[in-house]
Design an enzyme around this catalytic site. Structure first.
Site, mmCIF file in Angstrom:
data_model
loop_
_atom_site.group_PDB
_atom_site.id
_atom_site.type_symbol
_atom_site.label_atom_id
_atom_site.label_comp_id
_atom_site.label_asym_id
_atom_site.label_seq_id
_atom_site.Cartn_x
_atom_site.Cartn_y
_atom_site.Cartn_z
ATOM 1 N N GLY A 298 -10.174 -0.167 -4.494
ATOM 2 C CA GLY A 298 -11.291 -0.729 -3.746
ATOM 3 C C GLY A 298 -12.211 -1.607 -4.570
ATOM 4 C CG HIS B 87 -1.739 4.999 1.842
ATOM 5 N ND1 HIS B 87 -0.566 4.300 1.627
ATOM 6 C CD2 HIS B 87 -1.569 6.210 1.242
ATOM 7 C CE1 HIS B 87 0.252 5.048 0.894
ATOM 8 N NE2 HIS B 87 -0.327 6.214 0.667
ATOM 9 C CB SER C 123 -19.736 9.215 1.260
ATOM 10 O OG SER C 123 -18.476 9.408 0.673
ATOM 11 C CD GLU D 167 2.891 -1.587 -3.112
ATOM 12 O OE1 GLU D 167 2.321 -1.128 -4.122
ATOM 13 O OE2 GLU D 167 2.362 -1.591 -1.987
#
EC number: 1.1.1.86
Length: 489
Positions: free
Chosen positions: A157, A131, A77, A388
């Protein structure tokens, strides 16, 4: 405590049904409300990095909060953020300066992270999620002065970034937590955040945390990830058993999903079936009807367990067991022949993927329709169910085209990965049994043209075009006039 289960029946229905397309004129102020605001993203994984890049390119000031140990050890990260020239600091140093804190850490870490964030967040600031799982399934209370919002891009992403770079974007659901909107500014901030990602070009639905979670879990477990994973493994094994070169079979499956679903993105199931010959279309229609019957109980069980909270309970139990099941399933998938086959350099044209992938087309049709139908039966609005079950599908297929199932499972959330593996455990035996019903031309070779009558073909065309997912799809795709074709792998 599960927040959804704490609501009464009427409140559950109201939240499940909340879904309205935000018209383009509502974005006239762009993301101005966030200009000159300090935005801090917590976590810099796939969603964290790529959302931050889009927001910065949209003129917003973005920095990252990481744990002190992550910075000290210069983990992935930290590397993601610093390599892209973002400012990085610890929670205690940077969170108190933030007007908007966006928590994009993995679901399993969020209870601890959100508890910590609330210690440092300034009064009347905003907490964002991408989310709703933590709010809905964990039910953690958030400080009363904090506004809680969500912008949930309907894709991994990596695709958030890729679509933005094309000058387009990905659809997003936005929501405000009804327990945390003290200043009544949540909707405007969520709208601006969605604009900064490019979602205003693809479609933004004003939804609820509950509708997003329940539909998202259903889509990713069944058609989006679970069905693609199941079908990749079983179809590959079937091709090899038919005598196909293993490496060619791997390429046909790996890149086939991407080529086939690109047609779905632009013209729905109707266009996908129109890429087949009339004989192949009739056969795919017949196979898809059988597949829907076969998978109906399994799809419904997943939806029922999502609504009741049973799925979340079992997954949280696995978190508390150091991801025992998740790690076992990961290992199983890595060892499959499909994942291990070599790269094939033989050219396969786009049309050949359709001609040799008739069964794959049938699987996609069955899975899209079934997941859509069951979501709508459950109370989820058609717009949410469409995104979805259908629109996100080519974006997931793109990840498989890059590095097979490894890439898909790498970029989706741990929650999606767990649900996908769970589905595959039951779905693989069913689909393997179904392979006994295949005829020559269903998979791996082009079907021979046969005589057919116009009445039958006309009825099939009518049924395909008038399925509810096709009707709502035509409406929503009109919003996506700037949608760009992908460059096929």
């Amino acid at each position: 405590m599960n927040y959804f289960n704490s609501l009464n029946f009427r409140q559950k229905l109201i939240n499940l049904r909340k879904c309205k397309l935000v018209e383009k004129n509502f974005f006239s102020k762009k993301c101005d409300i966030l200009k000159r605001k300090n935005i801090v993203i917590v976590g810099c994984g796939s969603q964290g990095l790529n959302q931050g890049l889009n927001m910065r390119d949209s003129g917003l000031h973005v920095s990252y909060a990481l744990r002190g140990s992550s910075i000290l050890n210069k983990n992935k990260s930290w590397e993601n953020a610093t390599k892209n020239n973002f400012f990085v600091d610890t929670y205690e140093n940077i969170i108190p300066t933030a007007d908007l804190v966006i928590n994009l850490t993995p679901d399993k870490q969020r209870k601890e992270v959100v508890t910590l964030l609330q210690k440092f967040m300034k009064e009347n600031s905003v907490l964002g999620f991408s989310h709703g799982f933590h709010i809905v399934e964990i039910g953690q209370k958030i400080r009363n002065d904090i506004t809680v919002i969500m912008v949930a891009p309907k894709c991994p992403g990596t695709e958030v970034r890729e679509e933005y770079k094309k000058g387009f974007g990905v659809p997003s659901l936005i929501a405000v937590h009804m327990e945390n909107d003290p200043k009544k500014i949540g909707f405007e901030i969520a709208k601006a955040w969605a604009y900064s990602l490019g979602s205003h070009r693809a479609g933004v639905l004003h939804s609820s945390f509950i509708a997003e979670v329940k539909s998202d879990l259903m889509g990713e477990q069944t058609i989006l990830c679970g069905m693609l994973q199941t079908s990749s493994l079983v179809c590959y094994d079937q091709l090899v058993s038919q005598g196909k070169d293993p490496n060619y079979a791997g390429k046909l499956i790996q890149l086939g999903w991407e080529s086939i679903t690109e047609s779905v993105k632009h013209g729905g199931i109707t266009l996908m079936l129109n890429r087949l010959s009339n004989t192949a279309k009739i056969r795919a229609y017949i196979l898809s009807k059988k597949l829907k019957v076969m998978f109906s109980s399994l799809f419904r069980k997943h939806m029922d367990d999502i609504i009741s909270g049973e799925f979340s309970k079992n997954m949280i139990d696995d978190w508390n067991s150091d991801d025992k099941k998740l790690k076992e399933w990961r290992t199983q998938i890595k060892k499959t022949d499909f994942e291990k086959c070599k790269i094939c350099h033989k050219e396969i044209s786009e049309q050949e993927y359709f001609d040799q992938g008739l069964l794959m087309v049938a699987i996609l049709k069955a899975g899209i329709e079934l997941s859509f139908e069951i979501m709508v039966e459950t109370g989820i609005k058609e717009e949410s169910a469409y995104y979805e079950s259908l629109h996100e599908l080519p974006l997931i297929a793109n990840t498989i085209a890059r590095k097979r199932l490894y890439e898909m499972n790498l970029v989706i959330s741990d929650t999606a990965e767990y649900g996908s593996y769970l589905f595959s455990q039951s779905a693989i035996p069913l689909l393997k049994e179904f392979m006994n019903e295949l005829c020559p031309g269903d998979l791996g070779e082009k079907i021979s043209d046969l005589q057919f009558d116009n009445v039958t073909l006309n009825k099939i065309n009518h049924d395909i075009e008038n399925h509810p997912v096709e009707i709502i799809g035509k409406k929503l795709r009109k919003y996506m006039v700037d949608m760009k074709p992908i460059k096929l792998s």
